[in-house]
Design an enzyme around this catalytic site. Structure first.
Site, PDB file in Angstrom:
ATOM      1  CD1 TRP A 158      -0.675   0.730   3.476  1.00 47.30           C
ATOM      2  CD2 TRP A 158      -0.289  -1.439   3.185  1.00 47.30           C
ATOM      3  NE1 TRP A 158      -0.298   0.211   4.697  1.00 47.30           N
ATOM      4  CE2 TRP A 158      -0.065  -1.114   4.551  1.00 47.30           C
ATOM      5  CE3 TRP A 158      -0.079  -2.762   2.779  1.00 47.30           C
ATOM      6  CZ2 TRP A 158       0.351  -2.054   5.499  1.00 47.30           C
ATOM      7  CZ3 TRP A 158       0.323  -3.705   3.720  1.00 47.30           C
ATOM      8  CH2 TRP A 158       0.535  -3.351   5.057  1.00 47.30           C
ATOM      9  CG  ASP A 159       0.467   4.215   3.091  1.00 49.18           C
ATOM     10  OD1 ASP A 159      -0.602   3.957   2.506  1.00 49.18           O
ATOM     11  OD2 ASP A 159       0.504   4.703   4.227  1.00 49.18           O
ATOM     12  CB  ALA A 178       3.788   5.861   5.287  1.00 49.42           C
ATOM     13  NE  ARG A 220      -1.211   7.977  10.303  1.00 48.76           N
ATOM     14  CZ  ARG A 220      -2.307   8.022  11.053  1.00 48.76           C
ATOM     15  NH1 ARG A 220      -2.222   7.864  12.365  1.00 48.76           N
ATOM     16  NH2 ARG A 220      -3.495   8.228  10.502  1.00 48.76           N
ATOM     17  CG  ASP A 221       2.001   9.296   7.372  1.00 49.61           C
ATOM     18  OD1 ASP A 221       2.302   8.141   7.712  1.00 49.61           O
ATOM     19  OD2 ASP A 221       0.843   9.652   7.102  1.00 49.61           O
ATOM     20  CD  GLU A 264      -4.054   8.544   6.681  1.00 51.12           C
ATOM     21  OE1 GLU A 264      -3.549   7.810   7.552  1.00 51.12           O
ATOM     22  OE2 GLU A 264      -4.780   8.116   5.764  1.00 51.12           O
TER      23      GLU A 264
END
Length: 446
Positions: free
Chosen positions: A73-74, A144, A225-226, A312
């Protein structure tokens, strides 16, 4: 609209404002160094799908698996220090969150591992394996991030989620990194001699909500996150962008005029009390002097209080000396009284800090078609305006994505993509964007 100091409202006035949203915008002044911009309810209320932002229908069942044996995915590309797609002896490298293909779709985030792929042409990819040696990364799983190369090394940034060895899954999120050596030859690319993994940043509770703050009061989300690497071409300074939530508890959060919009809109728009739970923001931290041990947490670039709870994978593309700030969000992450699709959203400014205005008037850049509203997600705009994403759930009929977990395993697997979606070619002119066409899944270069 920029965050500003405000005169204190009386408790009675504030309660009345939340109930009716009929208030006067008070004269205000920006705080020194605080140029946080607000995505307002008025701007988000203008979201609508049209021919320039709606993706073509994708039959997920006909997509070839990008990595047989794995869900992916990501996805993100290896860049150089300036943010350009890197070439390592002619090889390009991408990374993706992954899990074995026999894991139910709803469980993949519980065991997510970063794997990497390499390619000569940026279209046909070979699986290289896990990015980090097994068991070396922080957290009970990794979410991610980004990766950049400099002087033969890879600096890999990721989200350390939970804690290694925990008996029950926890969801604390921290920004982490590790540095390794890149080895490339005519056979491919591999990564060796990793240094110690370390935590770079944790939420401060002021600008960025901690897990403990998020757990006080019902509703709302929690995110830290990210991490996304970014070097400002104007100043040469280096940063990490990330997803967060506005600091404080839900009871601390008060409705402010700048969250709503213009006085005219505010006078006609009721803000439901439940909108208080939406507090997504896009964070930024400066890597001082390029030294990863000296990272300065800065006020958010953008907040979506009372608008959206989850922004996100934020990232910036610089084009024509303008800064384009992109982020992803879900249908079910909008505050009460607002709605929007699974989509890529964007904002534009003449400078890195401050001044961001929503692209296309509302912020919506691209979205899934109404007949297949969950077909793709987690889009990331590359410097050449190719947009990569992954195939999510297709052809659910009247089911929402929240209903999928109640279906049989056979149904879940047959409707889940778990592979790369067609790459989207985007065009940008000023504050307007347009979906030009689709390319084969996994295309990062033309």
């Amino acid at each position: 609209m920029i965050r500003k100091n405000m005169k204190t409202w009386s408790a009675l006035t504030l309660v009345a404002s939340i109930a009716t949203s009929s208030f006067t915008v008070l004269p205000v002044q920006a705080q020194d160094g605080d140029q946080t911009v607000h995505w307002t309810r008025e701007q988000a209320s203008k979201i609508e799908l049209n021919q320039d932002n709606t993706l073509p229908y994708t039959d997920i069942s006909k997509l070839e698996k990008f990595a047989p044996g794995y869900h992916v995915w990501d996805t993100w590309a290896l860049t150089d220090r300036d943010g350009n797609i890197a070439s390592i002896k002619g090889w390009k490298v991408i990374f993706a969150l992954s899990a074995p293909a026999d894991v139910l779709p709803g469980k993949v985030h519980d065991i997510a591992t970063i794997r990497y792929f390499y390619s000569k042409n940026g279209k046909d990819w070979t699986l290289g394996g896990e990015l980090f040696p097994t068991g070396s990364a922080l957290g009970s799983r990794q979410w991610a991030g980004s990766a950049m190369t400099d002087d033969g090394k890879i600096h890999a940034f990721y989200t350390a989620t939970g804690h290694k060895g925990e008996e029950r899954l926890t969801y604390e999120q921290r920004l982490a990194m590790a540095t390794g050596e890149i080895v490339a030859d005519n056979k491919g690319v591999r990564f060796e001699n990793w240094g110690d993994h370390r935590i770079l940043l944790e939420p401060d509770g002021n600008y960025y909500q901690t897990k403990e703050q998020a757990q006080q009061g019902e509703g709302g989300g929690y995110a830290f996150r990210d991490p996304m690497w970014f070097k400002d071409p104007q100043s040469g300074k280096e940063y990490l962008l990330f997803e967060g939530n506005s600091g404080g508890t839900v009871t601390d959060r008060k409705l402010q005029p700048e969250y709503v919009g213009s006085p005219e809109y505010a006078g006609q728009h009721n803000v439901p009390a439940g909108a208080v739970h939406a507090n997504g923001n896009i964070g930024i931290a400066e890597v001082e002097g390029g030294d990863f041990s000296k990272i300065k947490l800065l006020p958010p670039l953008l907040e979506a209080n009372y608008v959206n709870e989850e922004l996100e994978r934020p990232h910036i593309v610089v084009k024509d000396k303008k800064y384009y700030l992109f982020t992803d969000s879900h249908i079910n992450k909008y505050a009460e009284g607002l709605s929007g699709p699974e989509g890529l959203y964007g904002f534009v400014s003449d400078s890195l800090i401050g001044g961001y205005q929503p692209l296309n008037g509302s912020g919506l850049v691209l979205a899934n078609p109404p007949q297949n509203p969950y077909q793709a997600y987690s889009w990331l705009v590359l410097p050449n305006l190719n947009v990569v994403g992954f195939a999510h759930f297709g052809d659910l009929g009247n089911l929402s994505i929240g209903d999928v977990g109640n279906q049989t395993p056979e149904y879940q697997f047959s409707h889940f993509g778990g592979t790369l979606a067609p790459t989207v070619k985007l065009s940008i002119k000023g504050d307007r964007t347009k979906v030009e066409n689709e390319l084969n899944p996994g295309t990062i270069k033309q």
